[in-house]
Design an enzyme around this catalytic site. Sequence first.
Site, PDB file in Angstrom:
ATOM      1  CG  ASP A 311    -138.555  43.563  21.727  1.00 46.19           C
ATOM      2  OD1 ASP A 311    -139.288  42.630  22.077  1.00 46.19           O
ATOM      3  OD2 ASP A 311    -137.585  43.426  20.957  1.00 46.19           O
ATOM      4  CD  GLU A 354    -139.748  40.722  25.838  1.00 48.89           C
ATOM      5  OE1 GLU A 354    -139.949  39.540  25.514  1.00 48.89           O
ATOM      6  OE2 GLU A 354    -138.988  41.478  25.198  1.00 48.89           O
TER       7      GLU A 354
END
Length: 648
Positions: A311, A354
């Site tokens: 993330d 990401e």
Amino acid sequence: MAVNTFFPTDYQLHLFHEGSFFQGHQLFGAHIYRDSDKVYTRFCVWAPRALEVRLAGDFNNWNGKGYELQKVNDEGIWILIMDQNLEGCLYKYEIITEKGEVIKKADPYAFYSELRPNTASIVYSLDGYKWQDEQWMNQRKKRNFLSEPSVIYEVHLGSWLKKQDEEFLSYKELATELLPYVLEHGFTHIELLPLVEHPLDASWGYQGTGYYSVTSRYGKPEDFMYFVDQCHQQGIGVILDWVPGHFCKDAHGLYQFDGSHVYSYSHVRDRENPVWGTANFDLGKAEVQSFLISNAFFWMQYYHIDGFRMDAVANIIYWPNADGKSENPYGIEFLKKLNKEIHEYDPSFLVIGEDSTDFPRVTTPVCYGGLGFDYKWNMGWMNDMLEYMETPPYSRSKVHSNVSFSLLYAFSENFMLPFSHDEVVHGKKSLLDKMPGDYWEKFAQLRLLLGYMYAHPGKKLLFMGFELGQFSEWKDKEQLDWNLLEYDMHQKMNVYVKELTKFYKRSKPLFELDHLQDGFEWIDVDNHHQSIFSFIRKGKKVEESLIIICNFTGVGYENYRIGVPSPGEYREIFNNDYEIFGGAGWMNKKKIISKEEPFHGRGYSVEVTIPPFGFLIIRPVKKRKERKGNGKEKVRSHAIGRRERKQT
């Protein structure tokens, strides 16, 4: 066995403080040791600025006096060995800070935690589960993910399906309910939103407190092991959303763990995330590196996870509050170190970043100067395509380059195409509701968008609910709108997703050369007047090439000419306008004969019928012996059969 045997070695301590101890979960936290008829429980914690550390729990009425940990080195490692079995007991560390304050903290390395809103750690052993996924794990080592089909189903376990009383399904119940559904739809992997222990349901796991503690919301650690084990036995990979950049600031967690910012940056500007309300890990601190890389190894070793979706990589590459302009050398070096160590330990483990930035060489191996990720989310493609699809069809000619621009950089990294949870929440609308137009047009355009996504180079990731044609955006406190399957168009959308995924998985040109320019070739990228794009996807065998045509307007064409790479007969093998998908039935039933009429810079061309908002695929007709046993015609044949029966 002497009690001193349970103390850390000087070498372990050296590695931890050097940032090179990647089995920290075997030293820190609570561990049970058995020696003949005696059982010991050892507690070990790092709290460098603490004046004193005591153990408090339900076994001593939460009073740590008399349960002091011993400081074993000047760098702040504390240890306590108790000659009793405390398995299952609740505990926290009672830390006396330099200011004389007494704070109670959950164990950063605890393997299990109380069910929220309670926050204590639980003494728990992860030994004893009998894994049955040896075949999967062995096969994984031999696979080449780059040249395989991948359709990842992103899932929030708390809102995929709920019980009648609105309670969560357990990990075991999810194995029973979710896995057959995933298999039925043909998805290759499940990607789970973070499962580290976290206090607030609404954070979806992105604001964690227990990085080594699989959340107790859905059951015990062995229950999650069972879930992963069942996935593997049924041929489904498991990717875990993992958050090494920032952590929750709740009082019982890592924030100011010993009264100081021991896990986070010391400067406020670097430490604080005002938008998320979290603190950033100090990725330049050696002990934090040991903590996080050990955590990666922990999920690999104890839970057999197949990969991480990492993330907020941009928040690591760049200083968080510097508007993405100032590189963070500590973050960059940490990512290189992390990915290098993961791949040296297990080259088959996937690390997916990401990353919304244009930072170079994200998926280049560390030894060649890259960050070492296996895949990078193609956020640019996602944003461009959603902007394009939300534009009214009659105005799409003005944003024509939104579709073509991604192919200018599609092979600069190993990309994954994401339509994730972030795009269907907080007022952004569901994928279906983003599509302009009336009821029928919305469904037609979503089928088109999904078709184009599956045909575009890059692996695929989609958030749960897209396959139902959800009108409502994701409601994280409720289950998916399963009742939609009672309605014809939603049921047909579900059929379309299943058939599109099956078609993709058996069509090598759509995935074999995903990462190479050789696998893609435009036929016509300049037709902005009609908003029609055509291109070729190629596999390792040239004769298996597919021609894809996408019509992004509501105007259909019965004799649309495109150039083709070779003379001969062609056949339509997929079309999003089949009636079983909710379409109007515009199709190319007969063989498509090429003519020696130059077009699109090619010596031969064909004329095809293109539906409104059409996505269709044609390919050269193979010789009979080459077509024997070929199942690629099944969808088309079935669709035509349904249509013909309806007409008679």
